[in-house]
Write a protein that holds these residues in place. Structure first.
Motif, short mmCIF file in Angstrom:
data_model
loop_
_atom_site.label_atom_id
_atom_site.label_comp_id
_atom_site.label_asym_id
_atom_site.label_seq_id
_atom_site.Cartn_x
_atom_site.Cartn_y
_atom_site.Cartn_z
N SER A 50 0.62 -1.14 0.07
CA SER A 50 0.18 -0.11 -0.06
C SER A 50 0.86 1.23 -0.07
O SER A 50 0.63 2.28 -0.61
CB SER A 50 -0.92 -0.02 1.09
OG SER A 50 -0.21 -0.16 2.36
N ASP A 54 1.17 0.63 -4.50
CA ASP A 54 -0.27 1.14 -4.65
C ASP A 54 -0.09 2.67 -5.15
O ASP A 54 -0.90 3.29 -5.69
CB ASP A 54 -1.23 0.88 -3.49
CG ASP A 54 -1.56 -0.37 -3.40
OD1 ASP A 54 -1.47 -1.19 -4.40
OD2 ASP A 54 -2.29 -0.89 -2.56
N ARG A 55 1.04 3.39 -4.72
CA ARG A 55 1.35 4.72 -5.14
C ARG A 55 1.36 5.07 -6.59
O ARG A 55 1.46 5.96 -7.14
CB ARG A 55 2.59 5.20 -4.32
CG ARG A 55 2.38 5.08 -2.78
CD ARG A 55 1.27 6.13 -2.32
NE ARG A 55 1.96 7.42 -2.51
CZ ARG A 55 2.76 8.32 -1.68
NH1 ARG A 55 3.35 7.45 -0.53
NH2 ARG A 55 3.21 9.40 -2.09
N GLY A 90 -1.45 -4.72 -0.57
CA GLY A 90 -1.97 -3.30 -0.61
C GLY A 90 -3.53 -3.39 -0.59
O GLY A 90 -3.93 -4.16 0.18
N VAL A 91 -3.83 -2.41 -0.82
CA VAL A 91 -5.33 -2.01 -0.95
C VAL A 91 -6.42 -3.12 -1.24
O VAL A 91 -7.25 -3.37 -0.53
CB VAL A 91 -5.64 -0.84 -1.35
CG1 VAL A 91 -5.79 -0.77 -2.91
CG2 VAL A 91 -7.00 -0.26 -0.85
N ARG A 92 -5.93 -3.89 -2.30
CA ARG A 92 -6.82 -4.88 -2.61
C ARG A 92 -6.94 -6.29 -1.85
O ARG A 92 -8.22 -6.70 -1.52
CB ARG A 92 -6.27 -5.42 -4.14
CG ARG A 92 -6.63 -4.41 -5.07
CD ARG A 92 -6.17 -4.96 -6.62
NE ARG A 92 -4.54 -5.50 -6.65
CZ ARG A 92 -3.61 -4.36 -6.91
NH1 ARG A 92 -3.92 -2.87 -6.79
NH2 ARG A 92 -2.33 -4.95 -6.79
N GLU A 117 -2.40 -11.41 -3.49
CA GLU A 117 -2.25 -9.94 -4.02
C GLU A 117 -0.83 -9.54 -3.88
O GLU A 117 -0.09 -8.88 -4.60
CB GLU A 117 -3.19 -9.07 -3.34
CG GLU A 117 -3.43 -7.71 -3.96
CD GLU A 117 -3.03 -6.31 -3.35
OE1 GLU A 117 -2.44 -5.58 -4.13
OE2 GLU A 117 -2.96 -6.29 -2.18
N ASN A 121 1.88 -8.22 -6.92
CA ASN A 121 2.72 -6.97 -6.94
C ASN A 121 4.14 -7.34 -7.24
O ASN A 121 4.76 -6.72 -7.75
CB ASN A 121 2.70 -6.33 -5.67
CG ASN A 121 1.42 -5.71 -5.40
OD1 ASN A 121 0.65 -5.19 -6.03
ND2 ASN A 121 0.87 -5.59 -3.96
#
Length: 272
Positions: A50, A54-55, A90-92, A117, A121
């Motif tokens: 995240s 995710d950025r 991350g967020v997922r 997830e 990544n």
């Protein structure tokens, strides 16, 4: 009752388990045969899911370019180092965990979903470094073939999530898996006897900890969130090789290289 045709092989572990502390004492550090570092030239770098991946391109591409800039060193036989890049979820994964909790899934099932997830990544980061010969390795290949891949390429990518899967156990009365990327990366780095371990986060993750250096007992007494999962505070004192690690701000160019070189930067956690 033993059958007449049963054969027993005399052994120090006969009718014992590997949890017998007396049997394990001979392998503890300080004995005649201390643990051997398998890959003493290995640097492990952990990219937060995240906080980095995710950025998007604004952050991740800069981190990838900094990692790529270190690929020009000599091979380990000539005093150089090699890099194992681990990715987190991350967020997922947070969304999947939320759905899983609503469905009443146990901790082992949730761990497997979140690990998927983190693996995605890892494939993404490996694709960005493909032109340099870097590829993604699943857990099985890391355990059995990592030295071969690092003999042919300057780095390899894998997931930082430990492969506990359905064997993950709930703690603290909750169902969320506690052994996530931070724990898996430390366990893997220690198993290989890595030279360094660096967690890469963003500026917000290090708020209040930039430039700080704590011991595990000091960090345990800190109120509020830490830059790493608290389960690491239990794992680090038990590690055989990794006695400290750094958490750096990946949005600042050069921080990862400084940590790998052993220069104080970011947040440092040490075993007591």
């Amino acid at each position: 009752m033993t059958a007449p045709d049963t054969k027993d092989v005399p052994s120090a572990l006969m009718r014992q388990t590997l949890l017998d502390q007396e049997r394990l004492a001979a392998a503890e550090p300080g004995r005649e045969r201390p643990p051997r570092r398998l890959l003493p030239w290995l640097d492990v770098v952990v990219l937060g899911g995240s906080t980095i991946v995710d950025r998007g391109g604004d952050v991740l591409l800069g981190v990838v370019e900094e990692l790529r800039s270190t690929f020009t060193g000599p091979p380990p036989a000539e005093g150089g180092t090699r890099l194992l890049i681990l990715t987190g979820a991350g967020v997922r994964a947070r969304h999947v965990l939320g759905v899983g909790l609503d469905l009443g899934l146990p901790a082992g099932a949730l761990a497997g979903l979140a690990a998927t997830e983190a693996e995605q990544n890892g494939h993404l980061v490996a694709a960005l470094l493909a032109a340099d010969g870097v590829s993604y390795l699943p857990h099985g290949s890391v355990a059995r073939q990592l030295p071969v891949h690092l003999a042919a390429a300057p780095a390899a990518v894998s997931t930082g999530y430990p492969p506990y899967g359905v064997h993950e156990f709930p703690t603290g009365g909750g169902r969320l898996p506690v052994h996530r990327t931070d724990a898996g990366a430390l366990l893997l780095a220690d198993a290989f006897g890595a030279r360094s371990l660096t967690y890469v986060r963003d500026t917000e993750s290090l708020a209040g900890f930039e430039g700080a250096s704590l011991t595990t007992s000091g960090a345990a007494g800190h109120d509020g969130p830490l830059p790493v999962d608290r389960v690491v505070l239990d794992l680090l004192p038990r590690a055989k090789h990794v006695r400290s690690f750094a958490v750096v701000d990946g949005t600042e160019r050069g921080r990862i290289s400084e940590a790998r070189a052993g220069r104080p930067t970011g947040f440092t956690l040490r075993a007591d």
